[in-house]
Scaffold this motif. Structure first.
Motif, PDB file in Angstrom:
ATOM      1  N   VAL A 165       0.855  -1.187   0.000  1.00  0.00           N
ATOM      2  CA  VAL A 165       0.000   0.000   0.000  1.00  0.00           C
ATOM      3  C   VAL A 165       0.891   1.237   0.000  1.00  0.00           C
ATOM      4  N   LEU A 166       0.712   2.084  -1.022  1.00  0.00           N
ATOM      5  CA  LEU A 166       1.495   3.314  -1.131  1.00  0.00           C
ATOM      6  C   LEU A 166       0.817   4.480  -0.434  1.00  0.00           C
ATOM      7  N   SER A 167      -0.540   4.521  -0.487  1.00  0.00           N
ATOM      8  CA  SER A 167      -1.278   5.589   0.187  1.00  0.00           C
ATOM      9  C   SER A 167      -2.699   5.135   0.466  1.00  0.00           C
ATOM     10  N   VAL A 168      -3.307   5.765   1.474  1.00  0.00           N
ATOM     11  CA  VAL A 168      -4.683   5.460   1.874  1.00  0.00           C
ATOM     12  C   VAL A 168      -5.468   6.761   1.940  1.00  0.00           C
ATOM     13  N   ASP A 169      -6.634   6.793   1.281  1.00  0.00           N
ATOM     14  CA  ASP A 169      -7.551   7.935   1.367  1.00  0.00           C
ATOM     15  C   ASP A 169      -8.828   7.428   2.042  1.00  0.00           C
ATOM     16  N   ALA A 170      -8.881   7.564   3.365  1.00  0.00           N
ATOM     17  CA  ALA A 170      -9.991   7.018   4.139  1.00  0.00           C
ATOM     18  C   ALA A 170     -11.307   7.721   3.826  1.00  0.00           C
ATOM     19  N   ALA A 171     -11.259   9.009   3.532  1.00  0.00           N
ATOM     20  CA  ALA A 171     -12.479   9.767   3.249  1.00  0.00           C
ATOM     21  C   ALA A 171     -13.158   9.266   1.974  1.00  0.00           C
ATOM     22  N   LYS A 172     -12.368   8.943   0.954  1.00  0.00           N
ATOM     23  CA  LYS A 172     -12.918   8.447  -0.302  1.00  0.00           C
ATOM     24  C   LYS A 172     -12.997   6.921  -0.349  1.00  0.00           C
ATOM     25  N   GLY A 173     -12.372   6.251   0.623  1.00  0.00           N
ATOM     26  CA  GLY A 173     -12.392   4.793   0.653  1.00  0.00           C
ATOM     27  C   GLY A 173     -11.526   4.168  -0.422  1.00  0.00           C
ATOM     28  N   LYS A 174     -10.382   4.789  -0.712  1.00  0.00           N
ATOM     29  CA  LYS A 174      -9.492   4.302  -1.774  1.00  0.00           C
ATOM     30  C   LYS A 174      -8.095   4.042  -1.219  1.00  0.00           C
ATOM     31  N   VAL A 175      -7.424   3.044  -1.794  1.00  0.00           N
ATOM     32  CA  VAL A 175      -6.025   2.781  -1.494  1.00  0.00           C
ATOM     33  C   VAL A 175      -5.269   2.645  -2.810  1.00  0.00           C
ATOM     34  N   VAL A 176      -4.015   3.033  -2.811  1.00  0.00           N
ATOM     35  CA  VAL A 176      -3.159   2.868  -3.987  1.00  0.00           C
ATOM     36  C   VAL A 176      -2.206   1.723  -3.671  1.00  0.00           C
ATOM     37  N   VAL A 177      -2.305   0.645  -4.466  1.00  0.00           N
ATOM     38  CA  VAL A 177      -1.475  -0.542  -4.275  1.00  0.00           C
ATOM     39  C   VAL A 177      -0.438  -0.587  -5.390  1.00  0.00           C
ATOM     40  N   GLU A 178       0.798  -0.781  -5.015  1.00  0.00           N
ATOM     41  CA  GLU A 178       1.907  -0.798  -5.969  1.00  0.00           C
ATOM     42  C   GLU A 178       1.744  -1.949  -6.967  1.00  0.00           C
ATOM     43  N   GLY A 179       1.624  -1.604  -8.240  1.00  0.00           N
ATOM     44  CA  GLY A 179       1.555  -2.595  -9.303  1.00  0.00           C
ATOM     45  C   GLY A 179       0.205  -3.235  -9.531  1.00  0.00           C
TER      46      GLY A 179
END
Length: 75
Positions: free
Chosen positions: A26-40
């Motif tokens: 996990v590169l970043s977490v946006d809890a307000a939008k419910g999104k995570v950025v996963v590497e690859g």
């Protein structure tokens, strides 16, 4: 801010969607939008014009967001 089951640096596996089965960090977490950025996991390709910053122009690949409910923490 909402509480999430994953945080930056966790190893996760995508369990649903187009990127199903892929694993990454996990590169970043946006809890307000419910999104995570996963590497690859979800690579997005963006076309860019020539500029001073990027004299050749062309395609730039970056990791896109995945909904937080579609990832499962490993370990």
């Amino acid at each position: 801010m909402k509480k999430t089951h994953v945080k930056k640096g966790d190893q996760v596996k995508v369990i649903a969607g187009k990127a199903k089965g892929k694993t990454g960090t996990v590169l970043s977490v946006d809890a307000a939008k419910g999104k995570v950025v996963v590497e690859g996991a979800r690579v997005m390709v963006k076309s860019t014009r020539k500029s001073e910053k990027n004299p050749d122009g062309g395609l730039i690949e970056s990791d896109g967001p995945v909904h937080i409910s579609n990832v499962k923490k490993l370990g």
